[in-house]
Scaffold this active site. Structure first.
Site, PDB file in Angstrom:
ATOM      1  N   THR A  78      24.856  16.401   0.158  1.00 55.96           N
ATOM      2  CA  THR A  78      26.093  15.641  -0.030  1.00 55.96           C
ATOM      3  C   THR A  78      26.438  14.862   1.228  1.00 55.96           C
ATOM      4  O   THR A  78      26.852  13.700   1.164  1.00 55.96           O
ATOM      5  CB  THR A  78      27.255  16.578  -0.403  1.00 55.96           C
ATOM      6  OG1 THR A  78      26.866  17.364  -1.541  1.00 55.96           O
ATOM      7  CG2 THR A  78      28.503  15.790  -0.757  1.00 55.96           C
ATOM      8  N   ALA A 107      29.420  22.423   1.827  1.00 52.71           N
ATOM      9  CA  ALA A 107      29.569  23.872   1.727  1.00 52.71           C
ATOM     10  C   ALA A 107      28.756  24.338   0.535  1.00 52.71           C
ATOM     11  O   ALA A 107      28.574  23.592  -0.432  1.00 52.71           O
ATOM     12  CB  ALA A 107      31.034  24.275   1.572  1.00 52.71           C
ATOM     13  N   ASP A 108      28.271  25.560   0.611  1.00 54.78           N
ATOM     14  CA  ASP A 108      27.474  26.103  -0.491  1.00 54.78           C
ATOM     15  C   ASP A 108      28.348  26.788  -1.528  1.00 54.78           C
ATOM     16  O   ASP A 108      27.976  26.877  -2.697  1.00 54.78           O
ATOM     17  CB  ASP A 108      26.434  27.075   0.051  1.00 54.78           C
ATOM     18  CG  ASP A 108      25.399  26.360   0.908  1.00 54.78           C
ATOM     19  OD1 ASP A 108      24.749  25.433   0.397  1.00 54.78           O
ATOM     20  OD2 ASP A 108      25.264  26.708   2.095  1.00 54.78           O
ATOM     21  N   GLU A 167      26.254  24.303  12.627  1.00 56.30           N
ATOM     22  CA  GLU A 167      27.406  23.812  11.863  1.00 56.30           C
ATOM     23  C   GLU A 167      28.688  24.517  12.293  1.00 56.30           C
ATOM     24  O   GLU A 167      29.746  23.888  12.428  1.00 56.30           O
ATOM     25  CB  GLU A 167      27.159  24.022  10.365  1.00 56.30           C
ATOM     26  CG  GLU A 167      26.079  23.122   9.800  1.00 56.30           C
ATOM     27  CD  GLU A 167      25.676  23.481   8.384  1.00 56.30           C
ATOM     28  OE1 GLU A 167      25.106  22.630   7.698  1.00 56.30           O
ATOM     29  OE2 GLU A 167      25.934  24.634   7.961  1.00 56.30           O
TER      30      GLU A 167
END
Length: 229
Positions: free
Chosen positions: A31, A87-88, A107
């Protein structure tokens, strides 16, 4: 929209929050790729001026440099105004799991040095609770089997992350990744505190109380959730 279109929509939208004359943290992931592409376009067009990027991975660094975005190392800036990252998984309290790309240590270092953080995700990343996405840990190779055994003893369901050749994945820092496949994390703050005190674990993928704004890609367009905290 398909998933790639959702990712692109939120990536492009997030660049609206980047102002001229700022230091910007550039996250990592599919993304964020679209965010960096759009930032590069606006920078080249002169719509955003005098920015400096700080990358969370070599992938993002290379992409940004290829677009002409000036880049610096974290050590070489005195602050970061805003970091935009993926973010996952994000729960209903806007706590997150990151590290699917094995970049969570870098990160987290960039995020914790930022005045504000924005997460950009498609709708599939939103959940009531964290845990259905495995929680990544970055662990040093020395004594890693002992670390693994400690995690097993706590019934955290650890697994070494393997690459396509069956070898253990190495992070940017040449460490291993252990994924905790817990299914559900009922007390993320308690788990984070416990993991923080385990010798041999360099960083975990629980990103708690960090994000300020979340942009979620839905079929009818991106939704901006401001003032999360």
């Amino acid at each position: 929209m398909n998933q790639d279109e959702l990712k692109k929509a939120v990536g492009v939208k997030s660049v609206d929050f980047i102002e001229s004359n700022t230091v910007v943290g550039l996250g990592t992931g599919s993304t964020v790729y679209y965010m960096i592409e759009e930032l590069g376009r606006r920078y080249q067009a002169g719509e955003i001026k005098n920015i400096v990027g700080v990358a969370t991975s070599s992938r993002s660094q290379k992409q940004a440099e290829g677009l002409g975005i000036p880049m610096k190392d974290l050590n070489d800036v005195d602050h970061i105004d805003l970091t935009i990252d993926g973010a996952d998984q994000i729960d209903k309290n806007f706590q997150g799991i990151k590290g699917g790309g094995a970049a969570h240590l870098l990160e987290k270092m960039v995020a914790t040095n930022s005045h504000k953080n924005i997460w950009i995700v498609d709708q599939s990343k939103m959940a009531d609770k964290l845990g259905s996405f495995p929680l990544p840990l970055e662990v040093i190779p020395f004594g890693c089997e002992k670390t693994f055994a400690d995690l097993e003893a706590e019934e955290l369901h650890p697994e070494f992350r393997l690459d396509d050749n069956g070898k253990r994945v190495l992070t940017h820092n040449k460490n291993y990744v252990i994924d905790l496949k817990m299914g559900e994390i009922n007390h993320p703050h308690l788990l984070a505190d416990w993991l923080d005190h385990q010798v041999g674990i360099v960083a975990h993928g629980l990103f708690l109380d960090l994000v300020n704004t979340v942009i979620v890609g839905y079929d009818d367009g991106p939704k901006v959730i401001k003032d999360v905290r």
